[in-house]
Design a protein around this motif. Structure first.
Motif, PDB file in Angstrom:
ATOM      1  N   GLU A 145      52.434   4.925  74.814  1.00  0.00           N
ATOM      2  CA  GLU A 145      52.765   3.874  75.782  1.00  0.00           C
ATOM      3  C   GLU A 145      54.262   3.845  76.133  1.00  0.00           C
ATOM      4  O   GLU A 145      54.675   3.150  77.059  1.00  0.00           O
ATOM      5  CB  GLU A 145      52.323   2.495  75.286  1.00  0.00           C
ATOM      6  CG  GLU A 145      52.817   2.123  73.911  1.00  0.00           C
ATOM      7  CD  GLU A 145      51.772   2.415  72.832  1.00  0.00           C
ATOM      8  OE1 GLU A 145      51.699   1.631  71.877  1.00  0.00           O
ATOM      9  OE2 GLU A 145      51.046   3.415  72.957  1.00  0.00           O
ATOM     10  N   ARG A 173      58.914  -5.715  78.597  1.00  0.00           N
ATOM     11  CA  ARG A 173      58.230  -5.510  79.876  1.00  0.00           C
ATOM     12  C   ARG A 173      56.728  -5.353  79.666  1.00  0.00           C
ATOM     13  O   ARG A 173      55.924  -5.941  80.406  1.00  0.00           O
ATOM     14  CB  ARG A 173      58.781  -4.263  80.570  1.00  0.00           C
ATOM     15  CG  ARG A 173      58.253  -4.033  81.975  1.00  0.00           C
ATOM     16  CD  ARG A 173      58.606  -2.658  82.490  1.00  0.00           C
ATOM     17  NE  ARG A 173      57.893  -1.626  81.766  1.00  0.00           N
ATOM     18  CZ  ARG A 173      56.615  -1.290  82.008  1.00  0.00           C
ATOM     19  NH1 ARG A 173      55.914  -1.922  82.945  1.00  0.00           N
ATOM     20  NH2 ARG A 173      56.030  -0.341  81.314  1.00  0.00           N
ATOM     21  N   GLN A 174      56.335  -4.592  78.639  1.00  0.00           N
ATOM     22  CA  GLN A 174      54.915  -4.390  78.356  1.00  0.00           C
ATOM     23  C   GLN A 174      54.248  -5.693  77.939  1.00  0.00           C
ATOM     24  O   GLN A 174      53.114  -5.979  78.342  1.00  0.00           O
ATOM     25  CB  GLN A 174      54.743  -3.334  77.267  1.00  0.00           C
ATOM     26  CG  GLN A 174      55.125  -1.923  77.694  1.00  0.00           C
ATOM     27  CD  GLN A 174      54.923  -0.907  76.590  1.00  0.00           C
ATOM     28  OE1 GLN A 174      54.330  -1.199  75.556  1.00  0.00           O
ATOM     29  NE2 GLN A 174      55.420   0.308  76.803  1.00  0.00           N
ATOM     30  N   ARG A 175      54.936  -6.491  77.152  1.00  0.00           N
ATOM     31  CA  ARG A 175      54.373  -7.777  76.718  1.00  0.00           C
ATOM     32  C   ARG A 175      54.191  -8.719  77.906  1.00  0.00           C
ATOM     33  O   ARG A 175      53.180  -9.423  77.997  1.00  0.00           O
ATOM     34  CB  ARG A 175      55.269  -8.408  75.665  1.00  0.00           C
ATOM     35  CG  ARG A 175      55.209  -7.718  74.307  1.00  0.00           C
ATOM     36  CD  ARG A 175      56.208  -8.312  73.338  1.00  0.00           C
ATOM     37  NE  ARG A 175      56.114  -7.682  72.031  1.00  0.00           N
ATOM     38  CZ  ARG A 175      57.001  -7.875  71.055  1.00  0.00           C
ATOM     39  NH1 ARG A 175      58.033  -8.692  71.239  1.00  0.00           N
ATOM     40  NH2 ARG A 175      56.860  -7.256  69.897  1.00  0.00           N
ATOM     41  N   ARG A 177      53.756  -7.828  81.032  1.00  0.00           N
ATOM     42  CA  ARG A 177      52.668  -7.293  81.848  1.00  0.00           C
ATOM     43  C   ARG A 177      51.314  -7.653  81.245  1.00  0.00           C
ATOM     44  O   ARG A 177      50.403  -8.090  81.953  1.00  0.00           O
ATOM     45  CB  ARG A 177      52.804  -5.782  81.956  1.00  0.00           C
ATOM     46  CG  ARG A 177      51.699  -5.092  82.758  1.00  0.00           C
ATOM     47  CD  ARG A 177      51.673  -3.609  82.442  1.00  0.00           C
ATOM     48  NE  ARG A 177      51.397  -3.401  81.022  1.00  0.00           N
ATOM     49  CZ  ARG A 177      51.613  -2.249  80.400  1.00  0.00           C
ATOM     50  NH1 ARG A 177      52.132  -1.226  81.049  1.00  0.00           N
ATOM     51  NH2 ARG A 177      51.316  -2.124  79.119  1.00  0.00           N
ATOM     52  N   ASP A 178      51.197  -7.475  79.925  1.00  0.00           N
ATOM     53  CA  ASP A 178      49.933  -7.791  79.256  1.00  0.00           C
ATOM     54  C   ASP A 178      49.614  -9.272  79.333  1.00  0.00           C
ATOM     55  O   ASP A 178      48.459  -9.669  79.514  1.00  0.00           O
ATOM     56  CB  ASP A 178      49.986  -7.345  77.792  1.00  0.00           C
ATOM     57  CG  ASP A 178      50.085  -5.829  77.651  1.00  0.00           C
ATOM     58  OD1 ASP A 178      49.784  -5.133  78.638  1.00  0.00           O
ATOM     59  OD2 ASP A 178      50.478  -5.365  76.567  1.00  0.00           O
ATOM     60  N   SER A 179      50.647 -10.103  79.204  1.00  0.00           N
ATOM     61  CA  SER A 179      50.449 -11.545  79.300  1.00  0.00           C
ATOM     62  C   SER A 179      49.999 -11.939  80.701  1.00  0.00           C
ATOM     63  O   SER A 179      49.102 -12.776  80.874  1.00  0.00           O
ATOM     64  CB  SER A 179      51.752 -12.265  78.944  1.00  0.00           C
ATOM     65  OG  SER A 179      51.622 -13.655  79.118  1.00  0.00           O
ATOM     66  N   HIS A 180      50.572 -11.316  81.719  1.00  0.00           N
ATOM     67  CA  HIS A 180      50.203 -11.610  83.110  1.00  0.00           C
ATOM     68  C   HIS A 180      48.771 -11.171  83.383  1.00  0.00           C
ATOM     69  O   HIS A 180      48.004 -11.894  84.037  1.00  0.00           O
ATOM     70  CB  HIS A 180      51.165 -10.891  84.051  1.00  0.00           C
ATOM     71  CG  HIS A 180      50.900 -11.164  85.507  1.00  0.00           C
ATOM     72  ND1 HIS A 180      51.116 -12.404  86.075  1.00  0.00           N
ATOM     73  CD2 HIS A 180      50.428 -10.368  86.497  1.00  0.00           C
ATOM     74  CE1 HIS A 180      50.791 -12.366  87.352  1.00  0.00           C
ATOM     75  NE2 HIS A 180      50.368 -11.145  87.639  1.00  0.00           N
ATOM     76  N   SER A 181      48.382 -10.010  82.855  1.00  0.00           N
ATOM     77  CA  SER A 181      47.016  -9.509  83.047  1.00  0.00           C
ATOM     78  C   SER A 181      46.004 -10.431  82.399  1.00  0.00           C
ATOM     79  O   SER A 181      44.945 -10.723  82.958  1.00  0.00           O
ATOM     80  CB  SER A 181      46.898  -8.097  82.476  1.00  0.00           C
ATOM     81  OG  SER A 181      47.766  -7.207  83.153  1.00  0.00           O
ATOM     82  N   SER A 182      46.331 -10.926  81.194  1.00  0.00           N
ATOM     83  CA  SER A 182      45.427 -11.837  80.483  1.00  0.00           C
ATOM     84  C   SER A 182      45.250 -13.133  81.257  1.00  0.00           C
ATOM     85  O   SER A 182      44.152 -13.681  81.348  1.00  0.00           O
ATOM     86  CB  SER A 182      45.976 -12.131  79.080  1.00  0.00           C
ATOM     87  OG  SER A 182      46.061 -10.948  78.325  1.00  0.00           O
ATOM     88  N   THR A 183      46.337 -13.626  81.849  1.00  0.00           N
ATOM     89  CA  THR A 183      46.269 -14.860  82.637  1.00  0.00           C
ATOM     90  C   THR A 183      45.389 -14.678  83.856  1.00  0.00           C
ATOM     91  O   THR A 183      44.587 -15.559  84.216  1.00  0.00           O
ATOM     92  CB  THR A 183      47.679 -15.282  83.074  1.00  0.00           C
ATOM     93  OG1 THR A 183      48.506 -15.446  81.920  1.00  0.00           O
ATOM     94  CG2 THR A 183      47.630 -16.583  83.855  1.00  0.00           C
TER      95      THR A 183
END
Length: 202
Positions: A145, A173-175, A177-183
């Motif tokens: 990653e 940045r990855q965190r 992005r992952d948080s935004h995707s989960s939302t």
């Protein structure tokens, strides 16, 4: 009664007497978390600051550790303990250095610190690790990653501290992005009715 002051000068207290616990000044030498070379640098820094550096080479210093042992002898006994068997120590350190990965460590900070410590220990056994090699090894131990960030670091070869900071920013940045995707997933589930909801309403 005379108002004259006592002309006898007051002798200033030597700085060394202000130290109540040397462990608060110099970290314990364990050869792992604190390497020999870094301990020596810190020891000499404090010895100079407290004006006792000359005593390291003073064979008239009070006996220490063993009968008839000087500070000079004690210093080199410590040196020999940590620098003997350089070949075997270098091989073991080199193996750990080249095989260390981020996944094997608890965090990026721990990974960076361990690589730095291993490089310092390799320097102690006459196998110096320059900054470029340290940065390249940092990238080598990263999971897939980090391929994009790692490729950029390999191409530009920034200073060690800069490379570590770049990876820390990549993790953030990855965190994010992952948080935004989960939302977005949660929002979709909450607003979209189930596929069979129309059937149930009929």
């Amino acid at each position: 009664m005379s108002d004259k002051q006592d002309p006898t000068p007051v002798k200033a207290l030597h700085p060394v007497y202000t130290v109540t616990n040397i462990q608060n000044k110099i970290r314990t030498l364990d050869g792992t978390k604190v390497s020999y070379s870094s301990w020596v640098r810190l020891f000499k820094l404090h010895a100079k600051g407290y004006r006792v550096l000359a005593h390291i080479d003073d064979d008239l210093l009070a006996r220490v550790l063993e009968p008839d042992s000087t500070a000079y002898e004690a210093w080199f006994k410590i040196q020999n303990i940590f620098l003997n068997n350089k070949g075997s120590r270098a091989a073991a350190l080199e193996h750990e250095f080249t095989n260390l990965t981020l996944r094997a460590m608890s965090s990026l900070e721990a990974y960076c610190q361990r690589l730095k410590d291993l490089a310092s220990q390799l320097n102690d056994v006459d196998c110096p690790v320059n900054e470029k090699r340290l940065v390249l090894q940092l990238v080598r131990g990263l999971p897939s990653e980090f391929d994009t960030a790692g490729a950029y670091i390999n191409q530009t070869l920034p200073p060690w501290d800069t490379a570590c900071s770049m990876l820390q920013l990549e993790i953030q940045r990855q965190r994010a992005r992952d948080s935004h995707s989960s939302t977005e997933i949660v929002a979709t589930v909450e607003h979209d009715p189930p596929a069979n909801s129309n059937i149930l309403l009929q």
